[in-house]
Design a protein around this motif. Structure first.
Motif, PDB file in Angstrom:
ATOM      1  N   VAL A 110       0.879  -1.177   0.000  1.00 35.32           N
ATOM      2  CA  VAL A 110       0.000   0.000   0.000  1.00 35.32           C
ATOM      3  C   VAL A 110       0.911   1.220   0.000  1.00 35.32           C
ATOM      4  CG1 VAL A 110      -1.873   1.229   1.147  1.00 35.32           C
ATOM      5  CG2 VAL A 110      -1.734  -1.269   1.334  1.00 35.32           C
ATOM      6  N   GLU A 111       0.854   2.007  -1.062  1.00 30.06           N
ATOM      7  CA  GLU A 111       1.718   3.179  -1.211  1.00 30.06           C
ATOM      8  C   GLU A 111       0.864   4.437  -1.234  1.00 30.06           C
ATOM      9  OE1 GLU A 111       5.564   4.677  -3.796  1.00 30.06           O
ATOM     10  OE2 GLU A 111       4.442   2.916  -4.445  1.00 30.06           O
ATOM     11  N   LEU A 112       1.288   5.448  -0.496  1.00 32.55           N
ATOM     12  CA  LEU A 112       0.530   6.688  -0.355  1.00 32.55           C
ATOM     13  C   LEU A 112       1.410   7.874  -0.713  1.00 32.55           C
ATOM     14  CD1 LEU A 112      -2.120   8.098   0.842  1.00 32.55           C
ATOM     15  CD2 LEU A 112      -0.808   8.282   2.964  1.00 32.55           C
ATOM     16  N   GLN A 132       3.955   0.733   2.739  1.00 32.79           N
ATOM     17  CA  GLN A 132       3.963  -0.270   3.790  1.00 32.79           C
ATOM     18  C   GLN A 132       3.387  -1.552   3.218  1.00 32.79           C
ATOM     19  OE1 GLN A 132       0.288  -0.204   6.407  1.00 32.79           O
ATOM     20  NE2 GLN A 132       0.604   1.996   6.051  1.00 32.79           N
ATOM     21  N   PHE A 133       3.273  -2.583   4.063  1.00 34.67           N
ATOM     22  CA  PHE A 133       2.691  -3.851   3.649  1.00 34.67           C
ATOM     23  C   PHE A 133       1.619  -4.256   4.651  1.00 34.67           C
ATOM     24  CE2 PHE A 133       6.881  -3.611   1.861  1.00 34.67           C
ATOM     25  CZ  PHE A 133       6.699  -4.042   0.553  1.00 34.67           C
ATOM     26  N   TRP A 140      -3.929  -2.153   7.101  1.00 39.69           N
ATOM     27  CA  TRP A 140      -2.939  -1.143   6.756  1.00 39.69           C
ATOM     28  C   TRP A 140      -3.306   0.153   7.459  1.00 39.69           C
ATOM     29  CZ3 TRP A 140      -4.479   3.432   4.518  1.00 39.69           C
ATOM     30  CH2 TRP A 140      -5.771   3.448   3.977  1.00 39.69           C
ATOM     31  N   TRP A 141      -2.327   1.065   7.662  1.00 41.83           N
ATOM     32  CA  TRP A 141      -2.627   2.374   8.221  1.00 41.83           C
ATOM     33  C   TRP A 141      -1.477   3.333   7.971  1.00 41.83           C
ATOM     34  CZ3 TRP A 141       0.467   4.569  11.985  1.00 41.83           C
ATOM     35  CH2 TRP A 141       1.366   3.706  12.651  1.00 41.83           C
ATOM     36  N   HIS A 158      -3.387  10.062  -3.165  1.00 43.69           N
ATOM     37  CA  HIS A 158      -3.029   9.098  -4.207  1.00 43.69           C
ATOM     38  C   HIS A 158      -2.586   7.792  -3.548  1.00 43.69           C
ATOM     39  CE1 HIS A 158      -2.980  11.885  -7.684  1.00 43.69           C
ATOM     40  NE2 HIS A 158      -2.609  12.785  -6.790  1.00 43.69           N
ATOM     41  N   VAL A 159      -2.998   6.667  -4.120  1.00 40.68           N
ATOM     42  CA  VAL A 159      -2.681   5.368  -3.523  1.00 40.68           C
ATOM     43  C   VAL A 159      -2.387   4.346  -4.616  1.00 40.68           C
ATOM     44  CG1 VAL A 159      -3.440   3.579  -1.910  1.00 40.68           C
ATOM     45  CG2 VAL A 159      -4.341   5.895  -1.683  1.00 40.68           C
ATOM     46  N   LYS A 160      -1.434   3.465  -4.335  1.00 41.40           N
ATOM     47  CA  LYS A 160      -1.230   2.252  -5.132  1.00 41.40           C
ATOM     48  C   LYS A 160      -1.363   1.061  -4.196  1.00 41.40           C
ATOM     49  CE  LYS A 160       1.887   4.110  -8.694  1.00 41.40           C
ATOM     50  NZ  LYS A 160       1.153   3.736  -9.917  1.00 41.40           N
ATOM     51  N   VAL A 161      -2.055   0.027  -4.643  1.00 41.30           N
ATOM     52  CA  VAL A 161      -2.247  -1.183  -3.842  1.00 41.30           C
ATOM     53  C   VAL A 161      -1.927  -2.376  -4.735  1.00 41.30           C
ATOM     54  CG1 VAL A 161      -3.832  -2.547  -2.433  1.00 41.30           C
ATOM     55  CG2 VAL A 161      -4.076  -0.052  -2.529  1.00 41.30           C
ATOM     56  N   GLN A 162      -1.129  -3.314  -4.216  1.00 37.80           N
ATOM     57  CA  GLN A 162      -0.753  -4.483  -5.011  1.00 37.80           C
ATOM     58  C   GLN A 162      -0.736  -5.738  -4.159  1.00 37.80           C
ATOM     59  OE1 GLN A 162       3.252  -4.608  -6.542  1.00 37.80           O
ATOM     60  NE2 GLN A 162       2.672  -5.878  -8.279  1.00 37.80           N
ATOM     61  N   ARG A 163      -1.598  -6.673  -4.498  1.00 37.67           N
ATOM     62  CA  ARG A 163      -1.519  -8.002  -3.906  1.00 37.67           C
ATOM     63  C   ARG A 163      -0.277  -8.699  -4.454  1.00 37.67           C
ATOM     64  NH1 ARG A 163      -3.336 -12.988  -5.561  1.00 37.67           N
ATOM     65  NH2 ARG A 163      -4.428 -12.090  -7.359  1.00 37.67           N
ATOM     66  N   PRO A 164       0.472  -9.475  -3.630  1.00 41.71           N
ATOM     67  CA  PRO A 164       1.688 -10.124  -4.119  1.00 41.71           C
ATOM     68  C   PRO A 164       1.449 -10.907  -5.404  1.00 41.71           C
ATOM     69  CG  PRO A 164       1.546 -10.367  -1.747  1.00 41.71           C
ATOM     70  CD  PRO A 164       0.244  -9.747  -2.183  1.00 41.71           C
ATOM     71  N   GLY A 165       2.220 -10.595  -6.418  1.00 43.08           N
ATOM     72  CA  GLY A 165       2.139 -11.294  -7.685  1.00 43.08           C
ATOM     73  C   GLY A 165       1.034 -10.836  -8.600  1.00 43.08           C
TER      74      GLY A 165
END
Length: 212
Positions: A110-112, A132-133, A140-141, A158-165
């Motif tokens: 989770v990137e902010l 963070q992860f 997450w927080w 702005h946010v990026k969210v990525q599940r592993p893989g």
């Protein structure tokens, strides 16, 4: 370097952990859709509040949105941005990363990033930028400040969210009842934070990401 290859998980404060429900509790709450106590680093007083958005089997994925011109790659791993803008109004952002079947996503990135209280982005360094992860329960927080306004946009994160893989979800989060929401062509109602007042004069914003 792909985001999902990072190994270190996020570290949640003892105070926050005490306020977080267990996996069984959150899955039960998500299935039934009742109220949930907040997870705020600024207040230990429970306050009843609705999940945002509610999760049910085959729930809609969180909408994607443009990255915008101010993204900087390789942000540091951090959860507390408050020292980056000491004059800003504090807000804790928190929630869960979930699959469409409501299963929590562990170690999701989770990137902010966002502007400061004056509407300015740090494009030379990493102020108000970090990642963070999610923990074993998908939680997450971030502790940060309320972003300011600049011409052409309503108030947003702005946010990026990525599940592993998996593929990266790039999106934005908005504030409720902002006058600029109705004139911002990018604004999306499904991306509005559930915002309440927290302790110490700050705010608390809740959002649960639903990813593939």
């Amino acid at each position: 370097m792909p985001h999902f290859r990072r190994k270190r998980g996020c570290k949640i404060s003892d105070n926050l952990e005490k306020l977080m429900p267990s996996r069984r509790q959150i899955l039960s709450l998500l299935a039934a859709g009742p109220m949930l106590a907040p997870i705020s680093a600024y207040s230990t007083a429970p306050a009843q509040r609705l999940l945002s958005p509610p999760c049910a089997d085959e729930d809609d994925l969180t909408p994607s949105q443009t990255e915008g011109p101010y993204f900087t790659p390789n942000s540091p791993e951090k959860q507390d941005f408050t020292s980056d803008a000491p004059g800003g109004e504090r807000i804790t952002l928190a929630g869960y990363v979930l699959r469409q079947d409501c299963r929590p996503v562990t170690k999701a990135l989770v990137e902010l990033w966002h502007c400061d209280e004056n509407g300015n982005y740090d494009n030379d360094g990493y102020k108000l930028r970090g990642h963070q992860f999610s923990d074993a329960e998908g939680r997450w927080w971030f502790n940060t400040v309320v972003p300011g306004l600049y011409p052409g946009r309503t108030r947003h994160f702005h946010v990026k969210v990525q599940r592993p893989g998996a593929r990266i979800l790039t999106t934005q989060l908005y504030f409720p009842r902002e006058p600029g929401n109705v004139v911002d062509s990018i604004f999306h109602e499904a991306l509005v934070l559930d915002v309440t007042s927290g302790g110490g004069g700050g705010k608390f914003g809740r959002f649960d990401f639903v990813v593939q």
